[in-house]
Design an enzyme around this catalytic site. Sequence first.
Site, short mmCIF file in Angstrom:
data_model
loop_
_atom_site.label_atom_id
_atom_site.label_comp_id
_atom_site.label_asym_id
_atom_site.label_seq_id
_atom_site.Cartn_x
_atom_site.Cartn_y
_atom_site.Cartn_z
N ILE A 14 0.82 -1.21 0.00
CA ILE A 14 0.00 0.00 0.00
C ILE A 14 0.86 1.26 0.00
O ILE A 14 0.50 2.27 -0.62
CB ILE A 14 -1.03 0.01 1.17
CG1 ILE A 14 -2.13 1.03 0.90
CG2 ILE A 14 -0.37 0.27 2.52
CD1 ILE A 14 -2.92 0.80 -0.34
N SER A 36 12.04 1.16 6.88
CA SER A 36 11.62 -0.17 6.42
C SER A 36 12.55 -1.22 6.99
O SER A 36 13.77 -1.04 7.01
CB SER A 36 11.66 -0.22 4.89
OG SER A 36 11.44 -1.54 4.46
N LYS A 92 -5.49 1.92 7.67
CA LYS A 92 -6.53 1.14 8.31
C LYS A 92 -6.02 -0.30 8.50
O LYS A 92 -5.22 -0.74 7.69
CB LYS A 92 -7.83 1.13 7.52
CG LYS A 92 -7.75 0.89 6.03
CD LYS A 92 -7.51 -0.42 5.40
CE LYS A 92 -7.96 -1.72 5.90
NZ LYS A 92 -7.74 -2.81 4.91
N ASP A 170 -9.63 -7.87 6.82
CA ASP A 170 -8.73 -6.83 6.30
C ASP A 170 -9.42 -6.05 5.18
O ASP A 170 -9.50 -4.82 5.25
CB ASP A 170 -7.39 -7.43 5.84
CG ASP A 170 -6.45 -6.34 5.35
OD1 ASP A 170 -5.82 -5.69 6.19
OD2 ASP A 170 -6.39 -6.11 4.12
P1 NAP Z 1 2.35 -5.70 2.86
O1 NAP Z 1 2.63 -5.43 1.43
O2 NAP Z 1 2.40 -7.12 3.31
O3 NAP Z 1 3.31 -4.84 3.74
C1 NAP Z 1 3.25 -4.91 5.15
C2 NAP Z 1 4.66 -4.78 5.69
O4 NAP Z 1 5.42 -5.95 5.36
C3 NAP Z 1 5.40 -3.64 5.06
O5 NAP Z 1 5.13 -2.45 5.76
C4 NAP Z 1 6.83 -4.06 5.10
O6 NAP Z 1 7.43 -3.63 6.31
C5 NAP Z 1 6.76 -5.58 5.06
N1 NAP Z 1 7.12 -6.06 3.71
C6 NAP Z 1 6.50 -5.72 2.55
N2 NAP Z 1 7.09 -6.33 1.51
C7 NAP Z 1 8.09 -7.07 2.03
C8 NAP Z 1 9.09 -7.91 1.47
N3 NAP Z 1 9.19 -8.11 0.15
N4 NAP Z 1 9.98 -8.52 2.30
C9 NAP Z 1 9.90 -8.33 3.62
N5 NAP Z 1 8.98 -7.51 4.24
C10 NAP Z 1 8.11 -6.91 3.44
O7 NAP Z 1 0.88 -5.15 3.29
P2 NAP Z 1 0.06 -3.96 2.67
O8 NAP Z 1 -0.86 -4.50 1.65
O9 NAP Z 1 0.95 -2.84 2.30
O10 NAP Z 1 -0.85 -3.60 3.92
C11 NAP Z 1 -0.37 -2.81 5.00
C12 NAP Z 1 -1.54 -2.13 5.65
O11 NAP Z 1 -2.19 -1.31 4.67
C13 NAP Z 1 -2.61 -3.11 6.15
O12 NAP Z 1 -3.11 -2.67 7.39
C14 NAP Z 1 -3.69 -3.06 5.10
O13 NAP Z 1 -4.98 -3.31 5.64
C15 NAP Z 1 -3.57 -1.63 4.62
N6 NAP Z 1 -4.07 -1.46 3.25
C16 NAP Z 1 -3.66 -2.28 2.23
C17 NAP Z 1 -4.21 -2.13 0.97
C18 NAP Z 1 -3.79 -2.96 -0.21
O14 NAP Z 1 -4.43 -2.88 -1.28
N7 NAP Z 1 -2.73 -3.75 -0.11
C19 NAP Z 1 -5.18 -1.15 0.73
C20 NAP Z 1 -5.52 -0.30 1.77
C21 NAP Z 1 -4.97 -0.47 3.02
P3 NAP Z 1 8.95 -3.09 6.27
O15 NAP Z 1 9.01 -2.09 5.17
O16 NAP Z 1 9.14 -2.50 7.63
O17 NAP Z 1 9.82 -4.28 6.00
#
Ligand code: NAP
Length: 312
Positions: A14, A36, A92, A170
Amino acid sequence: MPPYKLAIIGYGKIAQDQHLLAIQSSGVFELAAVTSGHAKTIPGVEKVFSKDAQMYAEAPEVACVAICSAPAKRFDAARRALLAGKHVLLEKPPAATLGEARALVNLAQSHGLTLFGAWHARANPAVVEAAARLKGEQVATLSVTWKEDVRKWHPGQEWVWDAGGFGVFDPGINALSIVTAILPAEVFVRTAKLSIPSNRQSPIAVELGFGSEPPGDILTAIFDWRQTGPQTWNIEIQTRSGRTLLLTEGGAKLEVDGQTVKTAPSREYPDLYARFAELLAKGASDADLRPLELVADAFMCGERQQVEPFSF
Ligand code: NAP
């Protein structure tokens, strides 16, 4: 004074898909740093830190942070930010539990800092229009259908399956953030059925039955991550005056009695940053915990059934 120097904490999907561009195009915020745990360099970002404590020490110009990490890490990161004197935008859901979220609200207030618990789905113009049209109406029925393919929308995201990872809530909490924003009645959870894969901690599907005050007739929500093909993100409401409101595309399009009355290209994240800037200018906070409350209540009163194991 603007531009506000802002840091992103947590550089996942996101942050990359939405926050970067919304910040860069805001004209009000300047991306000063990213923290990060995994990204060591980010094109166009000079200051990348692995720990937020290091960022607060070495980039004191950062005035506010957008916390985009997984929910389980949100409270600690937000607490450290507030104690460092930074204003906070929370992705969120605002925290992993209601208690954590309330503690953050109080901490921000006691330090005179802005806390913005962002609900991106609410920023759609069609959602705002639906709220206006429902004002003064009584709701007879509510039917939320939020079905998508978890492999498409959360590829490889293991954290969503952990305890505190929310599972299908989620995306489902986005629907609840819309419902709580537009319904002219208070809604609360009466029944919940949580389908949990046998190898996971969080639900892959949920059925909710709501009560409301004043009472409606049938108020339900279905969230399901097992849908393949196109997603369904719909909310249908019938009023006692005989109107039917249908929000589709996650809140981007509104039909009333079969006629499209509002459809607009998504500006959810630019609008969230505009709202954050507004709150900063006013020295105010905005953290509505009702969607999180509904999720917490579903976990509290829900029946659990075990379903087939899930793997990506
Ligand atoms: P995500 O891609 O899994 O990222 C979450 C955390 O995981 C990141 O902040 C990062 O932390 C770590 N990460 C990401 N990619 C990585 C990798 N390749 N290797 C190791 N660590 C990694 O989750 P997200 O979709 O961004 O969601 C985060 C929040 O945003 C959630 O609460 C979700 O509900 C909200 N959200 C998501 C979306 C969507 O479409 N995805 C939409 C609206 C809201 P570090 O950088 O500290 O390592």
